[in-house]
Scaffold this motif. Structure first.
Motif, PDB file in Angstrom:
ATOM      1  N   HIS A  33       0.842  -1.211   0.000  1.00  0.00           N
ATOM      2  CA  HIS A  33       0.000   0.000   0.000  1.00  0.00           C
ATOM      3  C   HIS A  33       0.877   1.261   0.000  1.00  0.00           C
ATOM      4  O   HIS A  33       0.627   2.223  -0.736  1.00  0.00           O
ATOM      5  CB  HIS A  33      -0.920  -0.017   1.216  1.00  0.00           C
ATOM      6  CG  HIS A  33      -1.680   1.252   1.403  1.00  0.00           C
ATOM      7  ND1 HIS A  33      -2.833   1.538   0.716  1.00  0.00           N
ATOM      8  CD2 HIS A  33      -1.418   2.343   2.169  1.00  0.00           C
ATOM      9  CE1 HIS A  33      -3.259   2.738   1.054  1.00  0.00           C
ATOM     10  NE2 HIS A  33      -2.419   3.255   1.935  1.00  0.00           N
ATOM     11  N   ALA A  39      -3.727   5.742  -6.981  1.00  0.00           N
ATOM     12  CA  ALA A  39      -4.992   5.182  -6.483  1.00  0.00           C
ATOM     13  C   ALA A  39      -5.654   4.435  -7.641  1.00  0.00           C
ATOM     14  O   ALA A  39      -5.331   4.667  -8.810  1.00  0.00           O
ATOM     15  CB  ALA A  39      -5.895   6.305  -5.989  1.00  0.00           C
ATOM     16  N   ASN A  40      -6.573   3.539  -7.324  1.00  0.00           N
ATOM     17  CA  ASN A  40      -7.278   2.759  -8.351  1.00  0.00           C
ATOM     18  C   ASN A  40      -6.309   2.191  -9.387  1.00  0.00           C
ATOM     19  O   ASN A  40      -6.476   2.370 -10.600  1.00  0.00           O
ATOM     20  CB  ASN A  40      -8.335   3.619  -9.053  1.00  0.00           C
ATOM     21  CG  ASN A  40      -9.319   4.204  -8.057  1.00  0.00           C
ATOM     22  OD1 ASN A  40      -9.575   3.608  -7.013  1.00  0.00           O
ATOM     23  ND2 ASN A  40      -9.854   5.385  -8.343  1.00  0.00           N
ATOM     24  N   ARG A  42      -3.959  -0.408 -11.676  1.00  0.00           N
ATOM     25  CA  ARG A  42      -4.085  -1.671 -12.404  1.00  0.00           C
ATOM     26  C   ARG A  42      -2.961  -2.569 -11.896  1.00  0.00           C
ATOM     27  O   ARG A  42      -1.782  -2.274 -12.095  1.00  0.00           O
ATOM     28  CB  ARG A  42      -3.907  -1.428 -13.906  1.00  0.00           C
ATOM     29  CG  ARG A  42      -5.033  -0.605 -14.546  1.00  0.00           C
ATOM     30  CD  ARG A  42      -4.567  -0.005 -15.853  1.00  0.00           C
ATOM     31  NE  ARG A  42      -3.391   0.848 -15.639  1.00  0.00           N
ATOM     32  CZ  ARG A  42      -2.544   1.209 -16.577  1.00  0.00           C
ATOM     33  NH1 ARG A  42      -2.692   0.791 -17.810  1.00  0.00           N
ATOM     34  NH2 ARG A  42      -1.515   1.998 -16.299  1.00  0.00           N
ATOM     35  N   ALA A  58      -8.637  -5.153  -4.150  1.00  0.00           N
ATOM     36  CA  ALA A  58      -9.893  -4.820  -4.840  1.00  0.00           C
ATOM     37  C   ALA A  58     -10.838  -4.070  -3.900  1.00  0.00           C
ATOM     38  O   ALA A  58     -11.542  -3.149  -4.314  1.00  0.00           O
ATOM     39  CB  ALA A  58     -10.559  -6.090  -5.368  1.00  0.00           C
ATOM     40  N   ARG A  59     -10.840  -4.450  -2.629  1.00  0.00           N
ATOM     41  CA  ARG A  59     -11.683  -3.735  -1.656  1.00  0.00           C
ATOM     42  C   ARG A  59     -11.238  -2.283  -1.521  1.00  0.00           C
ATOM     43  O   ARG A  59     -12.036  -1.401  -1.232  1.00  0.00           O
ATOM     44  CB  ARG A  59     -11.634  -4.433  -0.286  1.00  0.00           C
ATOM     45  CG  ARG A  59     -12.278  -5.814  -0.297  1.00  0.00           C
ATOM     46  CD  ARG A  59     -12.308  -6.414   1.095  1.00  0.00           C
ATOM     47  NE  ARG A  59     -13.308  -5.774   1.929  1.00  0.00           N
ATOM     48  CZ  ARG A  59     -14.563  -6.178   2.045  1.00  0.00           C
ATOM     49  NH1 ARG A  59     -14.978  -7.248   1.390  1.00  0.00           N
ATOM     50  NH2 ARG A  59     -15.403  -5.538   2.819  1.00  0.00           N
ATOM     51  N   GLY A  61     -10.200  -0.530  -3.960  1.00  0.00           N
ATOM     52  CA  GLY A  61     -10.509   0.197  -5.190  1.00  0.00           C
ATOM     53  C   GLY A  61      -9.606  -0.124  -6.372  1.00  0.00           C
ATOM     54  O   GLY A  61      -9.809   0.406  -7.471  1.00  0.00           O
ATOM     55  N   HIS A  62      -8.610  -0.994  -6.159  1.00  0.00           N
ATOM     56  CA  HIS A  62      -7.700  -1.331  -7.258  1.00  0.00           C
ATOM     57  C   HIS A  62      -8.299  -2.433  -8.133  1.00  0.00           C
ATOM     58  O   HIS A  62      -9.171  -3.191  -7.687  1.00  0.00           O
ATOM     59  CB  HIS A  62      -6.343  -1.778  -6.698  1.00  0.00           C
ATOM     60  CG  HIS A  62      -5.732  -0.775  -5.765  1.00  0.00           C
ATOM     61  ND1 HIS A  62      -5.304   0.461  -6.186  1.00  0.00           N
ATOM     62  CD2 HIS A  62      -5.530  -0.797  -4.423  1.00  0.00           C
ATOM     63  CE1 HIS A  62      -4.836   1.148  -5.146  1.00  0.00           C
ATOM     64  NE2 HIS A  62      -4.968   0.408  -4.069  1.00  0.00           N
ATOM     65  N   HIS A  63      -7.819  -2.503  -9.381  1.00  0.00           N
ATOM     66  CA  HIS A  63      -8.253  -3.552 -10.308  1.00  0.00           C
ATOM     67  C   HIS A  63      -7.147  -4.581 -10.407  1.00  0.00           C
ATOM     68  O   HIS A  63      -5.999  -4.221 -10.713  1.00  0.00           O
ATOM     69  CB  HIS A  63      -8.552  -2.958 -11.683  1.00  0.00           C
ATOM     70  CG  HIS A  63      -9.782  -2.098 -11.665  1.00  0.00           C
ATOM     71  ND1 HIS A  63      -9.766  -0.792 -11.232  1.00  0.00           N
ATOM     72  CD2 HIS A  63     -11.074  -2.382 -11.991  1.00  0.00           C
ATOM     73  CE1 HIS A  63     -10.995  -0.305 -11.299  1.00  0.00           C
ATOM     74  NE2 HIS A  63     -11.808  -1.235 -11.751  1.00  0.00           N
ATOM     75  N   ARG A  91     -13.844  -6.254  -9.690  1.00  0.00           N
ATOM     76  CA  ARG A  91     -12.506  -5.676  -9.907  1.00  0.00           C
ATOM     77  C   ARG A  91     -11.399  -6.717  -9.933  1.00  0.00           C
ATOM     78  O   ARG A  91     -10.230  -6.377 -10.087  1.00  0.00           O
ATOM     79  CB  ARG A  91     -12.210  -4.616  -8.828  1.00  0.00           C
ATOM     80  CG  ARG A  91     -13.014  -3.330  -9.024  1.00  0.00           C
ATOM     81  CD  ARG A  91     -12.448  -2.177  -8.220  1.00  0.00           C
ATOM     82  NE  ARG A  91     -12.781  -2.241  -6.816  1.00  0.00           N
ATOM     83  CZ  ARG A  91     -13.888  -1.749  -6.256  1.00  0.00           C
ATOM     84  NH1 ARG A  91     -14.795  -1.154  -7.006  1.00  0.00           N
ATOM     85  NH2 ARG A  91     -14.083  -1.843  -4.963  1.00  0.00           N
TER      86      ARG A  91
END
Ligand code: SAM
Length: 254
Positions: A33, A39-40, A42, A58-59, A61-63, A91
């Motif tokens: 992290h 942010a968000n 890939r 994914a929780r 906000g990342h894919h 995600r």
């Protein structure tokens, strides 16, 4: 083709309920992290297995694309995703293949972050996979490796009173891991060189499970937040981090 991870899959998953598993999960998640470039993001999680990294990412906000050659592990990922909110599950995608094949299949340079945790120790030589990991990352993207620390293999058996194993391990590059399989260690120096040859520079490294590694089979304790605080300090501080059971290297693609 027989899936070589069928027999280990249950242990991989159960491990996270123990003190040692929980320390690893919490520390590595926080370190990832701290270094994620956007942010968000890939993210490609190579050898991502049952989703212990992918689902928390994914929780947040990342894919995440999980790449793994084990059908058994990806079945467990699918089962875990069934228990997640639909937006989180959406995600995470998975692809059944070896990480070495991923750049050809997924395209080079497409990811903000590429993770490969607890995988290199199962390979005879880490170089091909590390080259693929770096190719998957975009320039400035992050590559995160979690490997077994070949420099400190004597510590666990010594602290457990297994003196014959301890003496042997001073000269060993592999030993029997907690899950019963013989796995190979790497060093911070050797992986730094492999990453450099592949086109990535190490920006930080941590020792993981410096203080609790020998406490095999113990459950998570009520004072876990303090345990974690101590492990976090040890992870980033010399000389403690040098004897972690695992080494966590964070690199940036040039
Ligand atoms: C110990 S599990 C680690 C799972 C997950 N990364 C974690 O940290 O919880 C090792 C995983 O590596 C996968 N694996 C083994 N060889 C691989 C390769 N060449 N490319 C990608 N994944 C591989 C296995 O199928 C298994 O899911």
């Amino acid at each position: 083709v027989t899936d070589p991870y069928v027999d280990l899959a249950e242990s991989f998953v159960d491990h996270y309920a123990t003190l040692r598993g929980a320390v690893r999960q919490a520390l590595v998640a926080e370190q990832v992290h701290d270094h994620l470039p956007v942010a968000n993001a890939r993210v490609c999680d190579v050898g991502g297995g049952a989703g212990h990294q992918a689902i928390p990412l994914a929780r947040a906000g990342h894919h995440v694309v999980v790449v793994d050659p084990s059908e058994e592990m990806l079945d467990r990922l699918a089962a875990a995703l069934d228990h997640q909110p639909a937006a989180v599950a959406a995600r995470v995608t998975s692809v059944l293949m070896a990480g070495e094949d991923a750049p050809a299949q997924l395209g080079a340079g497409g990811f903000d972050a590429v993770l490969c945790h607890g995988v290199l120790m199962y390979l005879d030589d880490p170089r091909d996979l590390v080259h693929s990991l770096v190719r998957l990352a975009r320039p400035g993207g992050m590559v995160s490796l979690l490997a077994k620390n070949a420099s400190a293999l004597a510590l666990r058996p010594a602290l457990q009173g297994r003196w014959e194993d301890a003496v042997t391990n001073f000269d060993a590059v592999a030993d029997v891991g907690n899950l019963g399989a013989v796995t190979r260690g790497d060093t911070v120096e050797s992986l730094t060189d492999v990453l450099d040859a592949a086109g990535a520079d190490v920006v930080a490294w941590y020792g993981v499970r410096v203080l609790t590694d020998h406490r095999t089979g113990e459950p998570v304790e009520p004072d876990f937040p303090l345990v974690l605080e101590a492990e976090k300090r040890a992870a980033a501080t010399d000389p403690y981090r040098q004897v972690g059971r695992l080494i966590h290297l964070v690199a940036s693609r040039r």
